[in-house]
Design a protein around this motif. Structure first.
Motif, mmCIF file in Angstrom:
data_model
loop_
_atom_site.group_PDB
_atom_site.id
_atom_site.type_symbol
_atom_site.label_atom_id
_atom_site.label_comp_id
_atom_site.label_asym_id
_atom_site.label_seq_id
_atom_site.Cartn_x
_atom_site.Cartn_y
_atom_site.Cartn_z
ATOM 1 N N THR A 1 -23.592 -3.559 -50.395
ATOM 2 C CA THR A 1 -22.877 -4.820 -50.241
ATOM 3 C C THR A 1 -23.178 -5.713 -51.437
ATOM 4 O O THR A 1 -24.204 -5.546 -52.109
ATOM 5 N N THR B 1 -17.849 -10.656 -57.415
ATOM 6 C CA THR B 1 -16.901 -10.920 -56.342
ATOM 7 C C THR B 1 -17.190 -12.289 -55.747
ATOM 8 O O THR B 1 -18.189 -12.926 -56.089
ATOM 9 N N THR C 1 -10.397 6.694 -53.717
ATOM 10 C CA THR C 1 -9.413 5.671 -53.386
ATOM 11 C C THR C 1 -8.211 5.769 -54.316
ATOM 12 O O THR C 1 -8.297 6.340 -55.403
ATOM 13 N N VAL D 1 -6.598 -6.093 -45.145
ATOM 14 C CA VAL D 1 -7.825 -5.417 -44.698
ATOM 15 C C VAL D 1 -7.648 -4.787 -43.320
ATOM 16 O O VAL D 1 -8.222 -3.734 -43.040
ATOM 17 N N THR E 1 -8.516 -2.658 -49.432
ATOM 18 C CA THR E 1 -9.447 -3.575 -50.078
ATOM 19 C C THR E 1 -8.671 -4.372 -51.116
ATOM 20 O O THR E 1 -7.957 -3.789 -51.939
ATOM 21 N N LYS F 1 -8.868 -5.949 -54.279
ATOM 22 C CA LYS F 1 -9.795 -5.935 -55.404
ATOM 23 C C LYS F 1 -9.767 -7.239 -56.183
ATOM 24 O O LYS F 1 -10.810 -7.732 -56.589
ATOM 25 N N MET G 1 -12.623 -8.424 -54.008
ATOM 26 C CA MET G 1 -13.357 -7.340 -53.348
ATOM 27 C C MET G 1 -13.631 -7.658 -51.875
ATOM 28 O O MET G 1 -14.774 -7.661 -51.426
ATOM 29 N N SER H 1 -12.804 -6.315 -48.051
ATOM 30 C CA SER H 1 -12.308 -5.107 -47.401
ATOM 31 C C SER H 1 -12.416 -5.139 -45.880
ATOM 32 O O SER H 1 -12.107 -4.151 -45.234
ATOM 33 N N ASN H 2 -12.876 -6.258 -45.337
ATOM 34 C CA ASN H 2 -12.934 -6.378 -43.875
ATOM 35 C C ASN H 2 -12.810 -7.849 -43.477
ATOM 36 O O ASN H 2 -12.860 -8.739 -44.324
ATOM 37 N N GLU I 1 -15.640 -10.300 -44.610
ATOM 38 C CA GLU I 1 -15.584 -10.685 -46.019
ATOM 39 C C GLU I 1 -14.450 -11.678 -46.283
ATOM 40 O O GLU I 1 -14.621 -12.604 -47.076
#
Length: 177
Positions: free
Chosen positions: A22, A57, A72, A94, A99, A101, A118, A120-121, A124
């Protein structure tokens, strides 16, 4: 704790980043190395200049491992929406398995401006939106009236296609003219 110096510090910072799955904030890295956050910013710049795949990020610094990059696919997607829809746009991407970017805008003076996201969920995305709100920062897309690009990565082309279809249904895609 003793202050780490120069190259030894950068090697320790690099090891921290490589061992983390992370992002790590500049503040946390500064505490680890017992230096200021500005020293960390300079160290990250020096490491990137050596072609270390470190990205900054909104959640902190992240080391992009080669195996992560190989599994990916990516697509650049043209988007348009208001600032009020930014969170929904990111959550849509997401939630489909992608993701985000980065975000890219075309500025009339500076040309292309790219900022790493960045995310992706949902967690975040939430942290990113909280940070925007806490700092009262503007979204880059505000510079272009809502027009922007996102580079999206996903485990498969099918997921990228799903993301595009879902964004199109919500009216966030710039359609072919």
């Amino acid at each position: 704790m003793k202050k780490m110096l120069g190259e030894e510090r950068r090697l320790h910072l690099l090891a921290q980043l490589k061992n983390s799955t992370t992002p790590i904030t500049g503040t946390d890295l500064a505490k680890f190395a017992n230096v200021s956050r500005q020293v960390i910013v300079n160290d990250m710049t020096l490491l990137k200049a050596r072609n270390e795949p470190i990205i900054a990020t909104s959640q902190g610094y992240l080391y992009m491992h080669q195996e992560h990059l190989q599994h990916t696919v990516e697509r650049t997607i043209p988007c348009f929406h208001t600032s009020q829809d930014a969170e929904d746009e990111l959550l849509t991407i997401v939630d489909c398995g992608g993701t985000v970017k980065n975000v890219i805008v075309e500025h009339p003076i500076y040309g292309e401006i790219t900022a790493s996201l960045m995310v992706s969920n949902r967690h975040e995305v939430k942290k990113f939106i909280e940070r925007v709100n806490e700092t009262q920062a503007s979204y880059l897309s505000e510079l272009t009236g809502g027009t922007h690009l996102h580079v999206i990565s996903a485990p498969s082309t099918e997921i990228l296609n799903l993301i595009e279809r879902t964004l199109e249904k919500k009216g966030y895609l710039i359609a072919d003219q």
